[in-house]
Structure formats: C-alpha cells, structure tokens
Motif scaffolding. Structure first.
Motif, PDB file in Angstrom:
ATOM      1  N   ARG A 312      -8.147  35.932  38.966  1.00 36.31           N
ATOM      2  CA  ARG A 312      -6.739  35.923  39.357  1.00 36.31           C
ATOM      3  C   ARG A 312      -6.503  35.020  40.568  1.00 36.31           C
ATOM      4  O   ARG A 312      -5.600  34.164  40.566  1.00 36.31           O
ATOM      5  N   ASP A 313      -7.296  35.188  41.610  1.00 38.66           N
ATOM      6  CA  ASP A 313      -7.110  34.389  42.819  1.00 38.66           C
ATOM      7  C   ASP A 313      -7.324  32.903  42.548  1.00 38.66           C
ATOM      8  O   ASP A 313      -6.572  32.043  43.045  1.00 38.66           O
ATOM      9  N   LEU A 314      -8.361  32.627  41.727  1.00 40.17           N
ATOM     10  CA  LEU A 314      -8.634  31.223  41.406  1.00 40.17           C
ATOM     11  C   LEU A 314      -7.510  30.617  40.582  1.00 40.17           C
ATOM     12  O   LEU A 314      -7.091  29.458  40.811  1.00 40.17           O
ATOM     13  N   ILE A 315      -7.007  31.391  39.622  1.00 35.41           N
ATOM     14  CA  ILE A 315      -5.913  30.892  38.778  1.00 35.41           C
ATOM     15  C   ILE A 315      -4.667  30.637  39.616  1.00 35.41           C
ATOM     16  O   ILE A 315      -3.971  29.613  39.473  1.00 35.41           O
ATOM     17  N   LEU A 316      -4.368  31.591  40.511  1.00 35.34           N
ATOM     18  CA  LEU A 316      -3.191  31.412  41.353  1.00 35.34           C
ATOM     19  C   LEU A 316      -3.343  30.195  42.271  1.00 35.34           C
ATOM     20  O   LEU A 316      -2.385  29.433  42.492  1.00 35.34           O
ATOM     21  N   PHE A 317      -4.552  30.020  42.827  1.00 42.34           N
ATOM     22  CA  PHE A 317      -4.784  28.884  43.727  1.00 42.34           C
ATOM     23  C   PHE A 317      -4.568  27.556  43.006  1.00 42.34           C
ATOM     24  O   PHE A 317      -3.814  26.672  43.470  1.00 42.34           O
ATOM     25  N   TRP A 318      -5.266  27.412  41.848  1.00 41.43           N
ATOM     26  CA  TRP A 318      -5.142  26.150  41.126  1.00 41.43           C
ATOM     27  C   TRP A 318      -3.758  25.998  40.511  1.00 41.43           C
ATOM     28  O   TRP A 318      -3.239  24.876  40.391  1.00 41.43           O
ATOM     29  N   GLY A 319      -3.144  27.104  40.135  1.00 38.55           N
ATOM     30  CA  GLY A 319      -1.793  27.013  39.592  1.00 38.55           C
ATOM     31  C   GLY A 319      -0.808  26.503  40.634  1.00 38.55           C
ATOM     32  O   GLY A 319      -0.014  25.572  40.356  1.00 38.55           O
ATOM     33  N   TRP A 320      -0.864  27.116  41.831  1.00 39.21           N
ATOM     34  CA  TRP A 320       0.006  26.638  42.903  1.00 39.21           C
ATOM     35  C   TRP A 320      -0.366  25.200  43.313  1.00 39.21           C
ATOM     36  O   TRP A 320       0.522  24.383  43.608  1.00 39.21           O
ATOM     37  N   GLY A 321      -1.650  24.901  43.348  1.00 39.05           N
ATOM     38  CA  GLY A 321      -2.073  23.546  43.737  1.00 39.05           C
ATOM     39  C   GLY A 321      -1.579  22.491  42.771  1.00 39.05           C
ATOM     40  O   GLY A 321      -1.024  21.453  43.175  1.00 39.05           O
ATOM     41  N   ILE A 322      -1.776  22.754  41.475  1.00 35.39           N
ATOM     42  CA  ILE A 322      -1.341  21.781  40.466  1.00 35.39           C
ATOM     43  C   ILE A 322       0.179  21.676  40.453  1.00 35.39           C
ATOM     44  O   ILE A 322       0.765  20.588  40.316  1.00 35.39           O
ATOM     45  N   GLY A 323       0.831  22.829  40.595  1.00 38.87           N
ATOM     46  CA  GLY A 323       2.291  22.789  40.652  1.00 38.87           C
ATOM     47  C   GLY A 323       2.801  21.979  41.830  1.00 38.87           C
ATOM     48  O   GLY A 323       3.789  21.218  41.702  1.00 38.87           O
ATOM     49  N   PHE A 324       2.137  22.124  42.984  1.00 37.98           N
ATOM     50  CA  PHE A 324       2.547  21.365  44.159  1.00 37.98           C
ATOM     51  C   PHE A 324       2.334  19.863  43.947  1.00 37.98           C
ATOM     52  O   PHE A 324       3.176  19.031  44.321  1.00 37.98           O
ATOM     53  N   LEU A 325       1.194  19.491  43.316  1.00 37.66           N
ATOM     54  CA  LEU A 325       0.922  18.076  43.040  1.00 37.66           C
ATOM     55  C   LEU A 325       1.951  17.499  42.079  1.00 37.66           C
ATOM     56  O   LEU A 325       2.415  16.347  42.255  1.00 37.66           O
ATOM     57  N   TYR A 326       2.320  18.282  41.058  1.00 42.06           N
ATOM     58  CA  TYR A 326       3.335  17.812  40.134  1.00 42.06           C
ATOM     59  C   TYR A 326       4.677  17.665  40.832  1.00 42.06           C
ATOM     60  O   TYR A 326       5.458  16.743  40.536  1.00 42.06           O
TER      61      TYR A 326
END
Length: 343
Positions: A312-326
C-alpha cells in the motif's frame, strides 16, 4: 503361659487394597483425583510361623489428594470382640469434594472389612456430635447416613443401639459419577492417557507452527502464492517431533514406610495433574489453530487485499510520484503550447 502372652504384629498392603478415585469436574472446579491405600495391621498371639488368635486388628484407609500435605486417615479398630468403625468422627477434609459419593464409598469399604470379622462381633455405639445435633439439617443428614449403615437410634437420643457386625448394611447413596478403579490399572490408564495427550500436543504444536509459517509466507510472498494457487499447488510446511514420555511409577508395597507410600501416591496424583494440564493445553492449541485457520483462509480467498496491505505505501508513493510527474509534464506542455501560439 509365656508362650500364650507372646505376640507379634503384621502390617499388609496389597494390590486389592489400593484404589484411584476420580471425581469428575463440577460446575466450579476441576477434576479431583484421590489415591486411597488400605493398610491392615494385626496383632496376634504366637509367632509368624505359628500364629494364634487375634489380639486386635486395625484397618486404615489413607486418602492422598492433590495439594494436600497431610493425608487423611480413617481407622476402624477391632479388639476383644468389639469393633469401632471410626476412631474419630467421620468427616471428609476440605480437599475432598462433598456430596460426590466419596464418603459413601469410604463407608462401603469400612463396612465390607467389618463384615469379614466374626459375625458375632459387636459394633461399638456411635454418637451424633453436639454440633450436628444443634443444626437440624446436619442432624437429619447424619441420622440418615448412620441409619443407612444399619444403626438405630432411640427416639430423642444421639447414641445408637447395640449392633452386630453381621447386621451392618452397605450404604445406598444417590447416583454418583465417582470413578473407582484399582490403583495399578488406574496408573496404566493415566500413563497411556499422558502419552497420547503429549503426542497430540506435539502434533498440534507442529500444525500451529506450520500455519504461522504459511501465513507469514502469504504475507511476505503474495505473488509466489498467487502463482502456485493458479497452478493448483499451495506449498505446505510439515513439522515432525518425538512425543514426550511419562516416567514409570512404582506402586506402594508392603513394608513401605509412611513417607514412601506418600511419595508414591504423590507421583500418581502428579501424573493425573499433568494429564489435566495437557488437556487444557490441547484446548488452547485447538483454539489457536481455529483462529489461524480463519486468517489463512481469508488470505487465500482475498489475495488482492493482501497485496494492497503489503504494498500500500509503495503504491501510494509511486502513484503520487507518477501523478506529480505527469502534472509537471502537463504544465510544461501547456506553457510550450502557449508560447508557440503567441509567436
């Protein structure tokens, strides 16, 4: 005359005079185990090679209970053609359960021994204590108990009428769940029971350890178990161990001192206590296994939830990270588009 007055004593303890009493657990207590050893001590004229008439005979029942440092001894004494059923007022100690058939069984043994004496033997009168006489319930209970043995009391009197040994009756108590067995067979049963319980404990502990390892594996390697689940193969962990064994117990024998008899009886009671503790341990392990099985079934039925919990934490981290990059990419693209449009 000198040969006539010469006497000798003999004390006997045989296999037929040792019992294991088991009182089933009541509503507010555990199972009670009592070891009973009967000793017959006789004094006779003459010698052991050429015994004569009896001077006196004593039959004693010694009761050993769990957690009781001093056993209770009930004595019947025969001398000069008279027998006294109880040297002191008959009353069970606190470590023995009341109203469960133990007292009636003790009386049966005393009566059976008394009836083995000459039929014309006179039974000394018994007295109902003043304490019981003051309480109408105790008076009725004691009166019913002694009347059940064959004693008769004149109206308004607390001292019984004369009685012969052949007139004694076996007490007819209420239905009792008391379990009585010879000590030798009782010890063998306890030893078999203990070995079986220990084997089951080892098996259950192995299953519990296996369940814990499998649950931990499901939590740490969810993709591995999803792959095996899809292929119809779920790994299992087996745990084998050797069962514990109970040491052999030695039974009381003729010639043993009071201390030796007490030690041997204590060993039997301890074995019974270990059996009771093993049964409790089995119940605890079965409850733990039921809880672990529910957790394991839940993990196997919902693997995606397990994946979410683990990553969960990893998914949220990469999800927010990728969303921020987009978002940055979109902002840059938007600015580039505006600059191209203005030129």
């Amino acid at each position: 005359m000198e040969a006539k007055t010469k006497t000798f004593r003999k004390t006997s303890v045989d296999d037929n005079g040792m019992w294991l009493l088991t009182v089933p657990a009541g509503s507010a207590g555990n199972e009670t185990v009592v070891v009973v050893v009967r000793r017959v001590e006789e004094c006779r004229y003459g010698s052991e090679d050429s015994p004569g008439a009896h001077v006196w005979i004593t039959c004693s029942l010694t009761l050993y209970g769990n957690g009781q440092s001093t056993p209770q001894t009930i004595v019947a004494h025969y001398e000069h053609g008279r027998v006294e059923l109880f040297s002191v007022e008959f009353m069970l100690n606190e470590f023995l359960p009341r109203g469960r058939g133990v007292g009636s069984w003790i009386m049966q043994q005393i009566v059976l021994w008394t009836r083995s004496l000459p039929p014309e033997t006179k039974v000394r009168p018994t007295h109902i204590s003043s304490v019981d006489a003051k309480d109408i319930r105790n008076l009725y209970r004691r009166s019913r108990m002694w009347r059940g043995l064959g004693f008769r009391f004149p109206a308004g009197e607390t001292c019984s009428m004369p009685l012969r040994a052949e007139e004694l009756q076996l007490p007819r108590g209420r239905y009792s769940t008391l379990r009585v067995e010879p000590l030798a067979s009782g010890v063998r049963r306890l030893e078999r029971c203990y070995r079986g319980l220990q084997e089951k404990i080892v098996q259950l502990e192995g299953k519990k350890r296996s369940q814990k390892q499998l649950i931990a594996s499901h939590k740490h390697r969810p993709f591995f178990h999803m792959w095996h689940r899809k292929r119809g193969q779920i790994p299992d962990v087996k745990c084998d161990a050797l069962p514990l064994r109970a040491e052999k117990l030695s039974l009381p024998q003729s010639g043993d001192s009071d201390l030796e008899v007490a030690q041997r009886a204590t060993g039997v009671i301890r074995l019974a206590t270990l059996c009771a503790q093993s049964q409790k341990r089995i119940l605890e392990l079965e409850r733990d296994l039921a809880s672990l099985s529910e957790e394991l079934v839940d993990l196997q039925a919902h693997p995606l939830i397990n994946l979410w919990d683990k990553y969960r934490d990893l998914i949220l981290f990469w999800g927010w990270g990728i969303g921020f990059l987009y978002f940055i990419k979109w902002m840059l693209w938007h600015e580039c588009s505006r600059s191209i449009a203005t030129h």
